[in-house]
Design an enzyme around this catalytic site. Structure first.
Site, short mmCIF file in Angstrom:
data_model
loop_
_atom_site.label_atom_id
_atom_site.label_comp_id
_atom_site.label_asym_id
_atom_site.label_seq_id
_atom_site.Cartn_x
_atom_site.Cartn_y
_atom_site.Cartn_z
N ARG A 52 38.29 41.28 38.96
CA ARG A 52 37.54 40.21 39.09
C ARG A 52 38.15 40.25 41.29
NH1 ARG A 52 37.61 34.90 35.87
NH2 ARG A 52 36.38 35.91 34.24
N ASP A 54 39.14 37.38 44.43
CA ASP A 54 38.49 36.31 44.53
C ASP A 54 37.68 36.13 45.80
OD1 ASP A 54 40.53 35.16 42.69
OD2 ASP A 54 42.39 35.25 43.95
N ARG A 199 49.27 37.59 45.79
CA ARG A 199 49.56 36.55 46.48
C ARG A 199 50.87 35.89 46.36
NH1 ARG A 199 43.87 34.55 46.32
NH2 ARG A 199 44.19 32.78 47.96
#
Lengths: 246, 246
Positions: A52, A54, A199
């Protein structure tokens, strides 16, 4: 005959809720691509992404695969999908692959980029593709911190994962910083990245570079394995999935 | 004391109707900037741009000036306007200039860029910042054509101007082509450019490069001075005003 078809996909994630289809929402990358493939084939199509991304995150080289009986050749498929997809999602490559190829399970590594706009005056063109961080940064110190992160470690303290039984040990092969004008380009290459790991590492590096925390906190995070020790999670908009390795 | 203030402005023109304010429309660059400056000063502000840019055209270095009695220093002004402007318009520099400085009349030259996406597969990230032209291009031949265009000529045949009494003689100092991956970067530097001149020259160059017209048509256009002889006008989205010289 049932084919297994691999897609290499570029997308500007600014307008989307992320990769993964959410019910019938039209605002995901997966949803948009499946919608066009259903129109093209008349079949119920489910695509499997390498992972995935975000909301707001971009990709230069996301990879996905799907099963279909279509008789169209790769060139026809690429023309069809790019004609009907929104202009911020582009299929760059279409290939027939062996039946057992699985975009997620077979991925052996990934490359990500993160961009920081390191100036007090904002940027009109990079506004959706970088994170503005105006403070002065000690790049040498950040490079030292990168050296501590490279290698095989338990990265649980740098992830937003809840407790898990799966291994959270990963290997980072490359973590480098390049200055391109006011833009700082961080490159991450590794065998896999935990949820929000890039991140959170980025937030930690920026706090080290701006003097808000000491470089030794990296050792502490590896030791204590607690996410609360690490830096802030930087925004998704500076993040690009560049390449998936198989 | 009445000040004369010079702005250097970057904007992503994709969402706008162009530079020039249109009645009370909120969809112009000039309108957006004037609106914020009025809020800041409490005065009726009119800004003078170095020239108009068309709907969809971008700028790295548009220049404008305005008169004001504000007591704010340049640093305060730049912070205020960038806080309240939309994120796709950024004021890069604010300077006090002599009373007689006029952004349009005093401009002695301009630099433009035009970007061509030279591939059959589209681009997600450059979609608003380039023109897709998939045919193969003979760059050597286009460079030869650029050499014919450089220098002092009457460019009326390369403009969308109606008949005019003003001089349509301009000098192009630089016209060069650089390949950056699938992106072709055309640079134009000259003492001034007529209405749509860069985009009509671009259309003509692309038709020469793809074999649709002969290189000698450039001489014909200079001789016959008729716009209908030149190539199509390429879309505004590939065009950037990079710099204004004073």
């Amino acid at each position: 005959m049932m084919r297994n078809i691999k897609l290499t996909i570029e997308y500007d994630g600014a307008r989307y809720l992320g990769w993964q289809r959410l019910g019938n929402s039209d605002k995901t990358i997966q949803g948009k691509i499946e919608h066009v493939l259903k129109q093209m084939t008349g079949e119920e199509i489910e695509i499997i992404g390498s992972g995935r991304t975000d909301a707001g995150t971009h990709a230069h080289g996301q990879v996905a695969n799907f099963k279909s009986n279509t008789a169209m050749d790769p060139k026809e498929i690429i023309e069809f999908v790019n004609r009907y997809l929104p202009r911020d999602i582009v299929v760059k490559m279409v290939e027939d692959v062996p039946e057992r190829f699985h975009a997620r399970y077979n991925a052996v590594g990934k490359k990500y980029s993160y961009y920081v706009w390191n100036e007090s005056i904002p940027t009109a063109f990079e506004r959706n593709y970088s994170f503005q961080f105006p403070q002065q940064l000690d790049i040498d110190l950040m490079n030292e911190a990168c050296q501590k992160l490279i290698g095989k470690h338990d990265f649980i303290g740098f992830s937003a994962l809840k407790k898990t039984k799966k291994s959270t040990v990963r290997t980072i092969d490359e973590l480098s910083i390049e200055r391109e004008g006011q833009l700082l380009h961080f490159t991450f290459v590794g065998d896999g990245f935990l949820y929000k790991m890039v991140r959170i590492i980025m937030g930690t590096l920026l706090e080290i570079g701006s003097g808000k925390r000491s470089i030794t906190t990296i050792d502490d995070i590896f030791e204590q394995k607690v996410r609360s020790e690490a830096g802030e999670t930087v925004p998704a908009q500076g993040l690009f999935l560049d390449e998936v390795y198989y």
